[in-house]
Design an enzyme around this catalytic site. Structure first.
Site, PDB file in Angstrom:
ATOM      1  N   GLN A   1      -8.031   1.606   4.231  1.00  0.00           N
ATOM      2  CA  GLN A   1      -7.023   2.217   3.356  1.00  0.00           C
ATOM      3  C   GLN A   1      -6.978   3.680   3.775  1.00  0.00           C
ATOM      4  OE1 GLN A   1      -4.638   1.591   0.937  1.00  0.00           O
ATOM      5  NE2 GLN A   1      -4.385   3.808   1.065  1.00  0.00           N
TER       6      GLN A   1
ATOM      7  N   GLN B   1      -4.262   6.027   3.578  1.00  0.00           N
ATOM      8  CA  GLN B   1      -3.559   7.035   2.790  1.00  0.00           C
ATOM      9  C   GLN B   1      -4.520   7.591   1.729  1.00  0.00           C
ATOM     10  OE1 GLN B   1      -0.105   5.781   0.497  1.00  0.00           O
ATOM     11  NE2 GLN B   1       0.868   7.771   0.719  1.00  0.00           N
TER      12      GLN B   1
ATOM     13  N   GLY C   1      -2.387  -1.114  -6.262  1.00  0.00           N
ATOM     14  CA  GLY C   1      -1.551  -2.284  -6.540  1.00  0.00           C
ATOM     15  C   GLY C   1      -0.992  -2.821  -5.239  1.00  0.00           C
ATOM     16  N   GLY C   2      -0.526  -1.895  -4.428  1.00  0.00           N
ATOM     17  CA  GLY C   2      -0.003  -2.278  -3.126  1.00  0.00           C
ATOM     18  C   GLY C   2      -0.069  -1.085  -2.208  1.00  0.00           C
TER      19      GLY C   2
ATOM     20  N   ASN D   1       1.687  -0.620   4.165  1.00  0.00           N
ATOM     21  CA  ASN D   1       1.410  -0.605   5.593  1.00  0.00           C
ATOM     22  C   ASN D   1       2.538  -1.333   6.322  1.00  0.00           C
ATOM     23  OD1 ASN D   1      -1.071   0.802   5.277  1.00  0.00           O
ATOM     24  ND2 ASN D   1      -1.980  -1.102   4.506  1.00  0.00           N
TER      25      ASN D   1
ATOM     26  N   HIS E   1       9.363   1.269   0.367  1.00  0.00           N
ATOM     27  CA  HIS E   1       8.737   2.289   1.224  1.00  0.00           C
ATOM     28  C   HIS E   1       9.152   2.141   2.694  1.00  0.00           C
ATOM     29  CE1 HIS E   1       6.084   4.790  -1.151  1.00  0.00           C
ATOM     30  NE2 HIS E   1       5.429   3.775  -1.665  1.00  0.00           N
TER      31      HIS E   1
ATOM     32  N   TYR F   1       5.667   9.932  -8.967  1.00  0.00           N
ATOM     33  CA  TYR F   1       6.360   8.642  -9.035  1.00  0.00           C
ATOM     34  C   TYR F   1       7.483   8.692 -10.063  1.00  0.00           C
ATOM     35  CZ  TYR F   1       2.455   6.274  -6.578  1.00  0.00           C
ATOM     36  OH  TYR F   1       1.524   5.868  -5.669  1.00  0.00           O
TER      37      TYR F   1
ATOM     38  N   ARG G   1      -8.872  -2.314  -9.068  1.00  0.00           N
ATOM     39  CA  ARG G   1      -7.602  -1.589  -8.957  1.00  0.00           C
ATOM     40  C   ARG G   1      -7.658  -0.352  -9.850  1.00  0.00           C
ATOM     41  NH1 ARG G   1      -1.558  -3.954 -10.428  1.00  0.00           N
ATOM     42  NH2 ARG G   1      -0.450  -2.031  -9.902  1.00  0.00           N
ATOM     43  N   MET G   2      -7.472   0.810  -9.235  1.00  0.00           N
ATOM     44  CA  MET G   2      -7.705   2.065  -9.975  1.00  0.00           C
ATOM     45  C   MET G   2      -6.752   2.253 -11.145  1.00  0.00           C
ATOM     46  SD  MET G   2      -8.977   4.928  -7.352  1.00  0.00           S
ATOM     47  CE  MET G   2      -7.646   4.885  -6.177  1.00  0.00           C
ATOM     48  N   LYS G   3      -5.543   1.693 -11.033  1.00  0.00           N
ATOM     49  CA  LYS G   3      -4.594   1.811 -12.140  1.00  0.00           C
ATOM     50  C   LYS G   3      -5.211   1.287 -13.442  1.00  0.00           C
ATOM     51  CE  LYS G   3      -0.035   0.386 -13.655  1.00  0.00           C
ATOM     52  NZ  LYS G   3       1.081  -0.554 -13.468  1.00  0.00           N
TER      53      LYS G   3
HETATM   54  N1  BES Z   1       1.406   4.300  -1.298  1.00  0.00           N
HETATM   55  C1  BES Z   1       1.028   3.891  -2.591  1.00  0.00           C
HETATM   56  C2  BES Z   1      -0.460   3.760  -2.767  1.00  0.00           C
HETATM   57  C3  BES Z   1      -1.237   5.024  -2.434  1.00  0.00           C
HETATM   58  C4  BES Z   1      -0.791   6.266  -2.829  1.00  0.00           C
HETATM   59  C5  BES Z   1      -2.412   4.929  -1.760  1.00  0.00           C
HETATM   60  C6  BES Z   1      -1.517   7.411  -2.509  1.00  0.00           C
HETATM   61  C7  BES Z   1      -3.137   6.073  -1.448  1.00  0.00           C
HETATM   62  C8  BES Z   1      -2.692   7.306  -1.823  1.00  0.00           C
HETATM   63  C9  BES Z   1       1.697   2.584  -3.008  1.00  0.00           C
HETATM   64  O1  BES Z   1       2.987   2.450  -2.520  1.00  0.00           O
HETATM   65  C10 BES Z   1       1.823   2.586  -4.510  1.00  0.00           C
HETATM   66  O2  BES Z   1       2.441   3.479  -5.007  1.00  0.00           O
HETATM   67  N2  BES Z   1       1.263   1.588  -5.204  1.00  0.00           N
HETATM   68  C11 BES Z   1       1.348   1.465  -6.638  1.00  0.00           C
HETATM   69  C12 BES Z   1       2.291   0.364  -7.029  1.00  0.00           C
HETATM   70  C13 BES Z   1       3.629   0.790  -7.495  1.00  0.00           C
HETATM   71  C14 BES Z   1       4.427  -0.363  -8.068  1.00  0.00           C
HETATM   72  C15 BES Z   1       3.754   2.018  -8.314  1.00  0.00           C
HETATM   73  C16 BES Z   1      -0.012   1.097  -7.167  1.00  0.00           C
HETATM   74  O3  BES Z   1      -0.962   1.011  -6.375  1.00  0.00           O
HETATM   75  O4  BES Z   1      -0.165   0.883  -8.351  1.00  0.00           O
HETATM   76 ZN    ZN Z   2       4.344   3.803  -3.464  1.00  0.00          ZN
END
Ligand code: BES
Ligand code: ZN
Length: 589
Positions: free
Chosen positions: A129, A131, A260-261, A264, A291, A377, A541-543
Site C-alpha cells: 500500500q 499511497q 475501503g479501496g 491501483n 480515480h 473528500y 479497515r481504518m474507517k
Molecule cells: N486513495 C484512497 C485511499 C487512500 C488515501 C490510501 C490516502 C492512502 C492514502 C481511496 O481511493 C479511498 O478514498 N478509499 C476510501 C473509499 C471511498 C469510497 C471514500 C476508503 O478507503 O474508505
Molecule cells: Zn479515493
C-alpha cells in the site's frame, strides 16, 4: 534547488526518472524483499552532480549506473516524515542508476500476513500500500506524483503462490523452487500507484475487461457482489471520456487491508468488508473506478492538493451512482458525506487544528497519513457540487471534461484548478466565492444541503423506535443515516427493542453494523462490547477502527479495554493502522 513536493527530496534541478525496472525476490521467512531497481532518466545528466532519492528503512548494498559501473553514494540525514535520502553522485552523461537493496521486515508499505490472517488459512499473504509516501519503503525512487514513471517488474515468489500487480501480466516461469511473475506497466504512473500482492489467489472474469481476483473461498460471493462492474465502466466512460487503462480488474484483500479501496491502476484493491451480500457497498467500486480519471490520470502534484484527487473522485463517484441508480441514492450518499464532514470539522476545530479543514493545506513537516481525513473528500465534492449548481450541469460537464483532457497524465495543483476553471468558465469561481472554500476553514453557510423526501422520512423517525412497516422500504443507507442521527440519549430498553426488530448486531453490512455499535457505545448500552471486540479482532479497515477506538478510548469505563484490544490486535494490524490507532490512543483528552 527546488522541491516540488514537501514529502519528497526530489529536486527539480536533478535528472527526472521516466522508467523503472524492478526485480524482487519475495521471502516470507525473513519478511523481506530483495530488490534490484533500475531508474532510467528522462534525459541524461547534463553535468556531474547529485541525485537524491527517497528511501525509508531500506538497506542498500550496491549502486551502479545502468552499465554496472559503481557510483559513489551516501546517506543524508534521516527525517521523521520523509525517511532517509539516498544521495548518488552522478558523472556527467549518466542515463540511469541501478540500486540493489533490501526492505525492512516492518517496511511501512508492506504487510506480511500469517496464513491465519487469510480467508483460506493455509498460505501466507503479502501486499503493498504505497499511497501516500510508502513506495520509498519498498525501493529507492523519486517518490512524488511530480515524477511519473512507466515500469517493468518481476516478482519471484514461492511456487504455489500467485503474484499480481497493478500492471499488465506478461508471463510467469518456474525458477528452482520459485515462480517468477513478469509485469509491464506502459502507462506512466505516480509512484504511489505501484502495487502488488502475493497469496493464494484465484480469478474469475466479470466482463471482457474486468477480472476479479480473490482467495478461492471468496471468489463466488465476491463475483456476485461486484457483478455490475461493466455497467459502472460504461457509465463512467459516458461521463468522463474513454477509459485509458485498458483493464479494470479487482482484488479482494485480506481483512487487515487498511482502506475501503485503493485505486491501483488496472487492479483496484478492495476490503473484504464490501462483501455485504447485498451489493450495497459498490459505491466504493464506483469511487476507485472514478480515480481512473480523477487521481490516476489527473494527479495531485503533492499531498497539499489531495482534494484534487479525492474531492473530484467523490463527486465523480456520485455522478456514476446517479447514472446507474438515480439521483435519490446519490443524494442519500451525499447526506452521509455531509454528516461525516460536519463531524470532522467539529473534531479539528476542537483539537485546535482548523487549518486542516481548508482544501489547500500546508503540510511541510506533517505526515500525510496524520493529516488524512474526510475533509478533502467531502468538502472537495461539495465545492464541485456548488460549482455544478451555479454553472448548470451541462456547462459544468464541459469544464470538467476539459480539465481531465488538459491535464491527462499530468500532476496538478490548486492554482492549476483555479486557472483552468477561471478560463473555462469565466466568473464561476467568483460566483461561489471558491477561494473561501479553498483557503478558509470549515464549510460556507450557503453550501447546498442534500434534500429528498427519503431523507425527511428518516429524520422524522430519529429518536423513536420505528415499526417494521414504517421502515419497510429503507435501504442500508437509510439505516446508516437513522443510526447516525439517533440521539445519544436512547435507553437500553429502546436499543434492545431496536436490535431485536432490525438485527443490527448480526448485520453482515459493516457500515450498518459499525453505525449500530457506535450508537450503542455512545448510549452506554454495553451489551454490545463483545460484538465490538469481535469486530476489532477481525477487521483492519481504518474507517471503522478510528471511530470505534476513539469512542472506546473516550469513555472512562472502556479506556482500558481500548488499550487491551489494541495490544491484542497490534501484531495483526497493518503498519499504517498501527501507527494511526496508536496515535489516537495516546491522546489524553
Ligand atoms: N486513495 C484512497 C485511499 C487512500 C488515501 C490510501 C490516502 C492512502 C492514502 C481511496 O481511493 C479511498 O478514498 N478509499 C476510501 C473509499 C471511498 C469510497 C471514500 C476508503 O478507503 O474508505
Ligand atoms: Zn479515493
Amino acid at each position: 534547488m527546488a522541491r516540488p513536493d514537501p514529502h519528497s527530496v526530489t529536486d527539480d534541478t536533478q535528472p527526472a526518472t521516466r522508467h523503472l525496472e524492478l526485480d524482487a525476490q519475495v521471502d516470507f521467512a525473513t519478511r523481506r524483499l530483495t530488490c534490484t531497481t533500475t531508474l532510467h532518466f528522462r534525459t541524461a545528466a547534463a553535468d556531474a552532480g547529485p541525485l537524491d532519492l527517497d528511501t525509508r528503512n531500506l538497506e542498500v548494498t550496491t549502486v551502479t549506473d545502468t552499465a554496472g559501473v559503481a557510483l559513489t553514494w551516501e546517506w543524508l540525514a534521516p527525517d521523521a516524515v520523509l525517511g532517509t535520502p539516498l544521495r548518488i553522485h552522478l558523472p556527467k552523461g549518466t542515463t540511469g542508476v541501478r540500486v540493489t537493496s533490501r526492505t525492512a521486515p516492518d517496511a511501512s508499505a508492506l504487510q506480511w500476513l500469517e496464513p491465519s490472517m487469510t480467508h483460506g488459512g493455509k498460505q501466507p499473504f503479502l501486499f503493498s500500500q504505497c499511497q501516500a509516501i510508502h513506495a520509498r519503503s519498498v525501493l529507492p525512487c523519486q517518490d512524488t506524483p511530480a515524477r511519473r514513471i512507466s515500469y517493468r517488474a518481476s516478482l519471484s515468489v514461492p511456487t504455489g503462490l500467485v503474484a499480481v500487480m497493478a500492471a499488465a501480466p506478461v508471463r510467469s516461469e518456474p525458477v528452482g523452487a520459485q515462480t517468477v511473475f513478469h509485469f509491464e506497466m506502459p502507462q506512466a504512473i505516480p509512484p504511489y500507484l505501484l502495487a502488488f500482492a502475493v497469496g493464494d489467489l484465484a480469478s474469475k472474469d466479470l466482463s471482457p475487461r474486468s477480472r476479479l481476483w480473490s482467495e478461492p473461498g471468496l471468489l463466488d460471493s465476491a463475483a456476485w457482489e461486484f457483478a455490475d462492474v461493466e455497467r459502472h465502466l460504461t457509465a463512467a466512460e459516458a461521463l468522463f471520456g474513454p477509459y485509458d487503462w485498458e483493464r479494470f480488474d479487482l482484488l479482494v484483500m485480506p481483512p487487515s487491508f487498511p482502506y475501503g479501496g485503493m485505486e491501483n491502476p488496472r487492479l483496484t484493491f478492495l476490503t473484504p468488508t464490501l462483501l455485504a451480500g447485498d451489493r450495497s457497498m459498490v459505491n466504493v467500486v464506483a469511487h476507485e473506478l472514478a480515480h481512473s480519471w480523477t487521481g490516476n490520470l489527473v494527479t495531485n502534484l503533492n499531498a497539499e492538493h489531495f482534494w484534487l484527487n479525492e474531492g473530484f473522485t467523490v463527486f465523480a463517484e456520485r455522478r456514476i451512482l446517479e447514472a446507474l441508480e438515480g439521483p435519490e441514492l446519490a443524494t442519500l450518499h451525499a447526506a452521509l458525506g455531509r454528516n461525516d464532514l460536519d463531524a470532522a470539522i467539529t473534531r479539528f476545530t476542537k483539537a485546535g487544528t482548523p487549518e486542516l479543514t481548508k482544501l489547500r493545506t500546508h503540510l511541510t513537516g506533517i505526515d500525510p497519513d496524520e493529516a488524512f481525513s474526510v475533509v478533502p473528500y467531502e468538502k472537495g465534492a461539495l465545492l464541485l457540487k456548488t460549482l455544478e449548481a451555479a454553472a448548470g450541469r451541462a456547462a459544468f460537464d464541459v469544464v470538467l471534461k476539459s480539465w481531465l483532457q488538459t491535464h491527462r497524465f499530468g500532476a496538478v495543483t490548486t492554482d492549476d484548478f483555479l486557472a483552468h476553471f477561471s478560463k473555462a468558465a469565466p466568473g464561476l469561481l467568483e460566483k461561489v466565492n471558491a477561494l473561501r472554500w479553498i483557503d478558509e476553514p470549515g464549510v460556507p453557510d450557503d453550501a447546498p444541503r442534500p434534500t429528498s423526501s427519503r431523507l425527511d422520512a428518516v429524520k422524522a423517525l430519529t429518536g423513536t423506535v420505528p415499526s417494521k412497516d414504517e421502515t419497510a422500504t429503507w435501504t442500508v443507507i437509510e439505516w446508516q443515516l437513522f443510526l447516525e442521527w439517533s440521539p445519544h440519549t436512547l435507553t437500553s430498553a429502546q436499543l434492545t427493542t431496536l436490535d431485536e426488530r432490525f438485527h443490527f448486531s448480526s448485520s453482515k453490512n459493516a457500515e450498518v453494523h459499525v453505525a449500530w455499535l457506535l450508537l450503542a457505545l455512545h448510549c452506554q448500552h454495553d451489551v454490545v462490547l463483545p460484538a465490538v471486540e469481535a469486530f476489532l479482532n477481525r477487521v483492519g479497515r481504518m474507517k471503522y477502527l478510528k471511530p470505534l477506538y476513539t469512542t472506546l478510548h473516550g469513555r472512562a469505563s472502556t479506556r482500558a479495554l481500548a488499550a487491551r484490544l489494541f495490544e491484542q490486535n497490534r501484531p495483526r494490524l497493518h503498519p499504517i493502522a498501527r501507527s494511526v490507532v496508536g496515535g489516537l490512543l495516546a491522546k489524553t483528552t
